[in-house]
Design a protein around this motif. Structure first.
Motif, PDB file in Angstrom:
ATOM      1  N   HIS A   1      -8.209  -7.929  45.867  1.00  0.00           N
ATOM      2  CA  HIS A   1      -7.379  -6.756  45.638  1.00  0.00           C
ATOM      3  C   HIS A   1      -8.026  -5.570  46.332  1.00  0.00           C
ATOM      4  CE1 HIS A   1      -5.157  -8.966  42.593  1.00  0.00           C
ATOM      5  NE2 HIS A   1      -6.320  -9.409  42.173  1.00  0.00           N
ATOM      6  N   SER A   2      -7.211  -4.610  46.733  1.00  0.00           N
ATOM      7  CA  SER A   2      -7.751  -3.400  47.351  1.00  0.00           C
ATOM      8  C   SER A   2      -6.868  -2.219  46.990  1.00  0.00           C
ATOM      9  CB  SER A   2      -7.831  -3.562  48.871  1.00  0.00           C
ATOM     10  OG  SER A   2      -6.530  -3.700  49.410  1.00  0.00           O
ATOM     11  N   GLY A   3      -7.381  -1.038  47.269  1.00  0.00           N
ATOM     12  CA  GLY A   3      -6.611   0.158  46.983  1.00  0.00           C
ATOM     13  C   GLY A   3      -7.417   1.409  47.226  1.00  0.00           C
ATOM     14  N   SER A   4      -6.988   2.471  46.596  1.00  0.00           N
ATOM     15  CA  SER A   4      -7.677   3.752  46.751  1.00  0.00           C
ATOM     16  C   SER A   4      -7.968   4.330  45.368  1.00  0.00           C
ATOM     17  CB  SER A   4      -6.815   4.735  47.549  1.00  0.00           C
ATOM     18  OG  SER A   4      -5.616   5.018  46.848  1.00  0.00           O
ATOM     19  N   PHE A   5      -8.888   5.278  45.335  1.00  0.00           N
ATOM     20  CA  PHE A   5      -9.220   5.929  44.069  1.00  0.00           C
ATOM     21  C   PHE A   5      -9.399   7.419  44.288  1.00  0.00           C
ATOM     22  CE2 PHE A   5     -13.342   5.246  45.929  1.00  0.00           C
ATOM     23  CZ  PHE A   5     -14.055   6.363  45.571  1.00  0.00           C
ATOM     24  N   ARG A   6      -9.264   8.146  43.199  1.00  0.00           N
ATOM     25  CA  ARG A   6      -9.516   9.590  43.173  1.00  0.00           C
ATOM     26  C   ARG A   6     -10.231   9.861  41.856  1.00  0.00           C
ATOM     27  NH1 ARG A   6      -6.482  12.823  45.871  1.00  0.00           N
ATOM     28  NH2 ARG A   6      -6.955  14.998  45.760  1.00  0.00           N
ATOM     29  N   LEU A   7     -11.446  10.362  41.936  1.00  0.00           N
ATOM     30  CA  LEU A   7     -12.239  10.681  40.755  1.00  0.00           C
ATOM     31  C   LEU A   7     -12.426  12.188  40.700  1.00  0.00           C
ATOM     32  CD1 LEU A   7     -14.004   9.999  38.319  1.00  0.00           C
ATOM     33  CD2 LEU A   7     -15.894   9.568  39.902  1.00  0.00           C
TER      34      LEU A   7
ATOM     35  N   ALA B   1      -3.751   2.315  37.593  1.00  0.00           N
ATOM     36  CA  ALA B   1      -4.199   2.841  36.303  1.00  0.00           C
ATOM     37  C   ALA B   1      -4.740   4.251  36.475  1.00  0.00           C
ATOM     38  CB  ALA B   1      -5.279   1.950  35.708  1.00  0.00           C
ATOM     39  N   SER B   2      -4.750   4.972  35.364  1.00  0.00           N
ATOM     40  CA  SER B   2      -5.352   6.294  35.300  1.00  0.00           C
ATOM     41  C   SER B   2      -6.231   6.312  34.054  1.00  0.00           C
ATOM     42  CB  SER B   2      -4.268   7.362  35.211  1.00  0.00           C
ATOM     43  OG  SER B   2      -4.850   8.635  35.114  1.00  0.00           O
ATOM     44  N   ILE B   3      -7.491   6.686  34.237  1.00  0.00           N
ATOM     45  CA  ILE B   3      -8.433   6.739  33.122  1.00  0.00           C
ATOM     46  C   ILE B   3      -8.888   8.183  32.956  1.00  0.00           C
ATOM     47  CG2 ILE B   3     -10.682   5.970  32.254  1.00  0.00           C
ATOM     48  CD1 ILE B   3     -10.349   3.452  33.987  1.00  0.00           C
ATOM     49  N   GLU B   4      -8.784   8.684  31.729  1.00  0.00           N
ATOM     50  CA  GLU B   4      -9.245  10.035  31.426  1.00  0.00           C
ATOM     51  C   GLU B   4     -10.293   9.944  30.324  1.00  0.00           C
ATOM     52  OE1 GLU B   4      -7.413  13.962  29.412  1.00  0.00           O
ATOM     53  OE2 GLU B   4      -6.339  13.224  31.177  1.00  0.00           O
ATOM     54  N   GLU B   5     -11.486  10.472  30.603  1.00  0.00           N
ATOM     55  CA  GLU B   5     -12.573  10.415  29.629  1.00  0.00           C
ATOM     56  C   GLU B   5     -13.025  11.813  29.254  1.00  0.00           C
ATOM     57  OE1 GLU B   5     -16.621   7.879  28.929  1.00  0.00           O
ATOM     58  OE2 GLU B   5     -16.288   8.618  30.965  1.00  0.00           O
ATOM     59  N   THR B   6     -13.034  12.073  27.943  1.00  0.00           N
ATOM     60  CA  THR B   6     -13.596  13.306  27.412  1.00  0.00           C
ATOM     61  C   THR B   6     -14.849  12.922  26.624  1.00  0.00           C
ATOM     62  OG1 THR B   6     -12.358  13.210  25.344  1.00  0.00           O
ATOM     63  CG2 THR B   6     -11.304  14.360  27.195  1.00  0.00           C
ATOM     64  N   GLN B   7     -15.468  13.899  26.029  1.00  0.00           N
ATOM     65  CA  GLN B   7     -16.670  13.636  25.243  1.00  0.00           C
ATOM     66  C   GLN B   7     -16.358  12.768  24.013  1.00  0.00           C
ATOM     67  OE1 GLN B   7     -18.591  17.241  23.952  1.00  0.00           O
ATOM     68  NE2 GLN B   7     -20.591  16.365  24.365  1.00  0.00           N
TER      69      GLN B   7
ATOM     70  N   ASN C   1      -5.160   3.443  42.613  1.00  0.00           N
ATOM     71  CA  ASN C   1      -3.882   3.114  43.221  1.00  0.00           C
ATOM     72  C   ASN C   1      -4.006   1.844  44.050  1.00  0.00           C
ATOM     73  OD1 ASN C   1      -2.515   5.480  42.286  1.00  0.00           O
ATOM     74  ND2 ASN C   1      -3.646   6.624  43.829  1.00  0.00           N
ATOM     75  N   GLY C   2      -2.886   1.141  44.209  1.00  0.00           N
ATOM     76  CA  GLY C   2      -2.837  -0.056  45.040  1.00  0.00           C
ATOM     77  C   GLY C   2      -2.873   0.308  46.505  1.00  0.00           C
TER      78      GLY C   2
ATOM     79  N   GLU D   1     -16.179  18.374  40.752  1.00  0.00           N
ATOM     80  CA  GLU D   1     -16.315  17.470  41.896  1.00  0.00           C
ATOM     81  C   GLU D   1     -15.023  16.695  42.108  1.00  0.00           C
ATOM     82  OE1 GLU D   1     -19.861  14.937  41.890  1.00  0.00           O
ATOM     83  OE2 GLU D   1     -20.495  16.066  40.144  1.00  0.00           O
ATOM     84  N   LEU D   2     -14.778  16.306  43.355  1.00  0.00           N
ATOM     85  CA  LEU D   2     -13.661  15.441  43.695  1.00  0.00           C
ATOM     86  C   LEU D   2     -14.171  14.369  44.646  1.00  0.00           C
ATOM     87  CD1 LEU D   2     -10.651  14.660  43.798  1.00  0.00           C
ATOM     88  CD2 LEU D   2     -10.401  16.288  45.682  1.00  0.00           C
ATOM     89  N   TRP D   3     -13.966  13.116  44.255  1.00  0.00           N
ATOM     90  CA  TRP D   3     -14.331  11.970  45.082  1.00  0.00           C
ATOM     91  C   TRP D   3     -13.062  11.181  45.360  1.00  0.00           C
ATOM     92  CZ3 TRP D   3     -19.273  10.859  46.786  1.00  0.00           C
ATOM     93  CH2 TRP D   3     -20.307  11.600  46.206  1.00  0.00           C
ATOM     94  N   THR D   4     -12.882  10.771  46.591  1.00  0.00           N
ATOM     95  CA  THR D   4     -11.762   9.913  46.958  1.00  0.00           C
ATOM     96  C   THR D   4     -12.310   8.766  47.784  1.00  0.00           C
ATOM     97  OG1 THR D   4     -11.282  11.128  48.983  1.00  0.00           O
ATOM     98  CG2 THR D   4     -10.113  11.827  46.992  1.00  0.00           C
ATOM     99  N   GLY D   5     -11.516   7.755  47.983  1.00  0.00           N
ATOM    100  CA  GLY D   5     -11.974   6.669  48.833  1.00  0.00           C
ATOM    101  C   GLY D   5     -11.149   5.412  48.672  1.00  0.00           C
ATOM    102  N   ARG D   6     -11.653   4.349  49.262  1.00  0.00           N
ATOM    103  CA  ARG D   6     -11.016   3.039  49.239  1.00  0.00           C
ATOM    104  C   ARG D   6     -11.928   2.068  48.506  1.00  0.00           C
ATOM    105  NH1 ARG D   6      -6.279   3.025  50.572  1.00  0.00           N
ATOM    106  NH2 ARG D   6      -6.320   0.830  51.023  1.00  0.00           N
ATOM    107  N   PHE D   7     -11.349   1.008  47.985  1.00  0.00           N
ATOM    108  CA  PHE D   7     -12.141  -0.027  47.337  1.00  0.00           C
ATOM    109  C   PHE D   7     -11.508  -1.387  47.589  1.00  0.00           C
ATOM    110  CE2 PHE D   7      -8.858   0.757  44.241  1.00  0.00           C
ATOM    111  CZ  PHE D   7      -8.554  -0.511  43.760  1.00  0.00           C
ATOM    112  N   SER D   8     -12.317  -2.426  47.443  1.00  0.00           N
ATOM    113  CA  SER D   8     -11.812  -3.797  47.459  1.00  0.00           C
ATOM    114  C   SER D   8     -12.587  -4.579  46.409  1.00  0.00           C
ATOM    115  CB  SER D   8     -11.953  -4.433  48.840  1.00  0.00           C
ATOM    116  OG  SER D   8     -13.312  -4.603  49.164  1.00  0.00           O
ATOM    117  N   VAL D   9     -11.899  -5.527  45.787  1.00  0.00           N
ATOM    118  CA  VAL D   9     -12.496  -6.371  44.763  1.00  0.00           C
ATOM    119  C   VAL D   9     -12.168  -7.812  45.102  1.00  0.00           C
ATOM    120  CG1 VAL D   9     -12.550  -6.970  42.312  1.00  0.00           C
ATOM    121  CG2 VAL D   9     -12.171  -4.607  42.993  1.00  0.00           C
ATOM    122  N   ALA D  10     -13.186  -8.662  45.093  1.00  0.00           N
ATOM    123  CA  ALA D  10     -12.994 -10.103  45.272  1.00  0.00           C
ATOM    124  C   ALA D  10     -13.572 -10.803  44.055  1.00  0.00           C
ATOM    125  CB  ALA D  10     -13.689 -10.575  46.545  1.00  0.00           C
ATOM    126  N   SER D  11     -12.798 -11.692  43.472  1.00  0.00           N
ATOM    127  CA  SER D  11     -13.216 -12.433  42.288  1.00  0.00           C
ATOM    128  C   SER D  11     -13.079 -13.920  42.583  1.00  0.00           C
ATOM    129  CB  SER D  11     -12.337 -12.034  41.100  1.00  0.00           C
ATOM    130  OG  SER D  11     -12.638 -12.826  39.991  1.00  0.00           O
TER     131      SER D  11
END
Length: 182
Positions: free
Chosen positions: A46-52, A72-78, A64-65, A27-37
């Motif tokens: 803050h806002s940016g884009s993501f690719r999963l 950041a880049s996060i890689e998860e294996t078992q 990405n910003g 699967e490939l998911w892309t999109g935009r995000f925003s975070v308010a704290s």
């Protein structure tokens, strides 16, 4: 002329390889995000884009910003999860939930984000950890909103995600993975 033909053949081959060998569970998911704290009277936004990228053997989340710079880049294996930030510092943990908690104080896993993207309301952790999650589908455009209090930072956080699922081939995913390794 021969060089042009070889170049044209190479381009055609690369384009065709992006549409072949698609495993049904990639699967490939892309999109935009925003975070308010919000903490006290201050509000950080803050806002940016993501690719999963979800492959059978691992998940890769690139954040990405707003101007495409790597956050950041996060890689998860078992077996483990690795985060590489914009300064190329590496942080490791046993899974993405523990890793994200270690970095920002919220145990937010890639699987949980994936459940939100797929709008799987019956997932065990759809609304866990004091985050109330809502999603609405407006004419085929999904909008996900997660809100809650984060004790570790003493702040109220709102995360908005505007995702889209993209069809992609296995070869295309591997090409992105190779670029990430460089």
């Amino acid at each position: 002329m021969r060089k042009i033909n070889c170049l044209a053949f190479l381009c055609l081959f690369l384009l065709c390889s992006c549409t072949a060998l698609t495993p049904q569970n990639a699967e490939l998911w892309t999109g935009r995000f925003s975070v308010a704290s919000k903490s006290g009277t201050s509000v950080d936004r803050h806002s940016g884009s993501f690719r999963l990228i979800v492959l059978p053997e691992k998940k890769i989340l690139n954040i990405n910003g707003p101007f495409g710079t790597k956050i950041a880049s996060i890689e998860e294996t078992q077996d483990e999860c690795t985060l590489i930030n914009s300064d190329n510092e590496t942080i490791k943990a046993r899974n993405s939930s523990a890793l994200v908690y270690q970095v920002i104080g919220i145990p937010l896993s890639i699987d949980r984000i994936l459940a939100w993207l797929k709008n799987e309301r019956n997932a065990d952790d759809f609304n866990s950890y004091d985050l109330k999650v809502s999603s609405e589908d407006k004419g085929g455009a999904l909008r996900i909103r997660a809100e809650g209090y984060v004790p570790s930072t003493d702040s109220q956080v709102t995360l908005t995600i505007l995702p889209r699922r993209e069809p992609v081939s296995y070869t295309h995913l591997r090409a992105h993975e190779t670029v990430l390794d460089l």
